[in-house]
Design a protein around this motif. Structure first.
Motif, PDB file in Angstrom:
ATOM      1  N   HIS A  54       0.865  -1.187   0.000  1.00  0.00           N
ATOM      2  CA  HIS A  54       0.000   0.000   0.000  1.00  0.00           C
ATOM      3  C   HIS A  54       0.897   1.231   0.000  1.00  0.00           C
ATOM      4  N   ARG A  55       0.470   2.268  -0.720  1.00  0.00           N
ATOM      5  CA  ARG A  55       1.254   3.504  -0.817  1.00  0.00           C
ATOM      6  C   ARG A  55       0.430   4.673  -0.290  1.00  0.00           C
ATOM      7  N   TYR A  56       1.119   5.558   0.422  1.00  0.00           N
ATOM      8  CA  TYR A  56       0.484   6.750   0.975  1.00  0.00           C
ATOM      9  C   TYR A  56       1.389   7.948   0.703  1.00  0.00           C
ATOM     10  N   ALA A  57       0.787   9.102   0.464  1.00  0.00           N
ATOM     11  CA  ALA A  57       1.549  10.331   0.202  1.00  0.00           C
ATOM     12  C   ALA A  57       1.951  10.974   1.524  1.00  0.00           C
ATOM     13  N   PRO A  80      -3.598  10.679   5.597  1.00  0.00           N
ATOM     14  CA  PRO A  80      -4.971  10.156   5.651  1.00  0.00           C
ATOM     15  C   PRO A  80      -5.024   8.673   5.290  1.00  0.00           C
ATOM     16  N   GLY A  81      -5.747   7.935   6.110  1.00  0.00           N
ATOM     17  CA  GLY A  81      -5.894   6.507   5.900  1.00  0.00           C
ATOM     18  C   GLY A  81      -4.750   5.680   6.445  1.00  0.00           C
ATOM     19  N   ASP A 110       6.614   8.858  -1.015  1.00  0.00           N
ATOM     20  CA  ASP A 110       5.623   7.791  -0.913  1.00  0.00           C
ATOM     21  C   ASP A 110       6.010   6.905   0.258  1.00  0.00           C
ATOM     22  N   VAL A 111       5.059   6.701   1.179  1.00  0.00           N
ATOM     23  CA  VAL A 111       5.249   5.719   2.248  1.00  0.00           C
ATOM     24  C   VAL A 111       4.745   4.397   1.680  1.00  0.00           C
ATOM     25  N   VAL A 112       5.616   3.401   1.661  1.00  0.00           N
ATOM     26  CA  VAL A 112       5.259   2.092   1.130  1.00  0.00           C
ATOM     27  C   VAL A 112       5.131   1.132   2.306  1.00  0.00           C
ATOM     28  N   VAL A 113       3.928   0.556   2.466  1.00  0.00           N
ATOM     29  CA  VAL A 113       3.656  -0.383   3.557  1.00  0.00           C
ATOM     30  C   VAL A 113       3.420  -1.752   2.938  1.00  0.00           C
ATOM     31  N   ASN A 114       4.314  -2.673   3.254  1.00  0.00           N
ATOM     32  CA  ASN A 114       4.209  -4.037   2.738  1.00  0.00           C
ATOM     33  C   ASN A 114       4.285  -4.978   3.940  1.00  0.00           C
ATOM     34  N   GLY A 115       3.135  -5.315   4.499  1.00  0.00           N
ATOM     35  CA  GLY A 115       3.111  -6.114   5.733  1.00  0.00           C
ATOM     36  C   GLY A 115       3.649  -5.278   6.875  1.00  0.00           C
ATOM     37  N   GLU A 116       4.709  -5.773   7.511  1.00  0.00           N
ATOM     38  CA  GLU A 116       5.335  -5.043   8.625  1.00  0.00           C
ATOM     39  C   GLU A 116       6.428  -4.086   8.147  1.00  0.00           C
TER      40      GLU A 116
END
Length: 150
Positions: A54-57, A80-81, A110-116
């Protein structure tokens, strides 16, 4: 010896077994249905691809850099989110991403969230730090306007 009594008992046994089996089946079905309602997400089906990262700005201010640990600490506005405004350390996958950064730079990434695993990618300096000015106070968030000077 077996006669009528045996047939009557056998009929009672069959009816009792039938109702007990039906009750047991209904009870187990109810338990499984209730357990399925409480799960936060469906189970991964074998052979299905996993959902990607998941990516977040992110927008914020660089607080510090640790090139040996491939980490940048950012005082970020609310994402957000994902999370509220806070100062947090983020890992990067390459030391090259840290080269153009200096403390007090305003950045977008970009914040990249891949599991932990949480890391920054696509880091862009939107405003270089003014070397003549002292560092901003640590409680100021980039999403908030600067205080009025009177």
């Amino acid at each position: 010896m077996w006669g009528e009594n045996h047939l009557r008992n056998r009929g009672t046994f069959d009816a009792r077994t039938y109702f007990l089996s039906a009750f047991l089946f209904a009870f187990i079905s109810l338990l499984l249905g209730a357990a399925g309602c409480g799960s936060p997400k469906p189970a991964q089906q074998p052979g299905q691809p996993e959902q990607g990262p998941h990516r977040y700005a992110l927008s914020g201010r660089v607080v510090s850099l640790d090139k040996s640990k491939l980490q940048v600490t950012v005082d970020a506005a609310e994402i957000p989110g994902f999370m509220m405004a806070m100062t947090m350390g983020y890992s990067v996958k390459s030391a090259n991403l840290l080269e153009p950064l200096s403390p007090e730079d305003q950045i977008k990434a970009d914040v990249v969230v891949n599991g932990e695993d949480v890391s920054l990618e696509n880091i862009v300096v939107v405003k270089k730090a003014d070397q003549a000015k002292p560092p901003a106070s640590s409680d100021a968030h980039p999403g908030m306007p600067p205080p009025d000077k009177k």
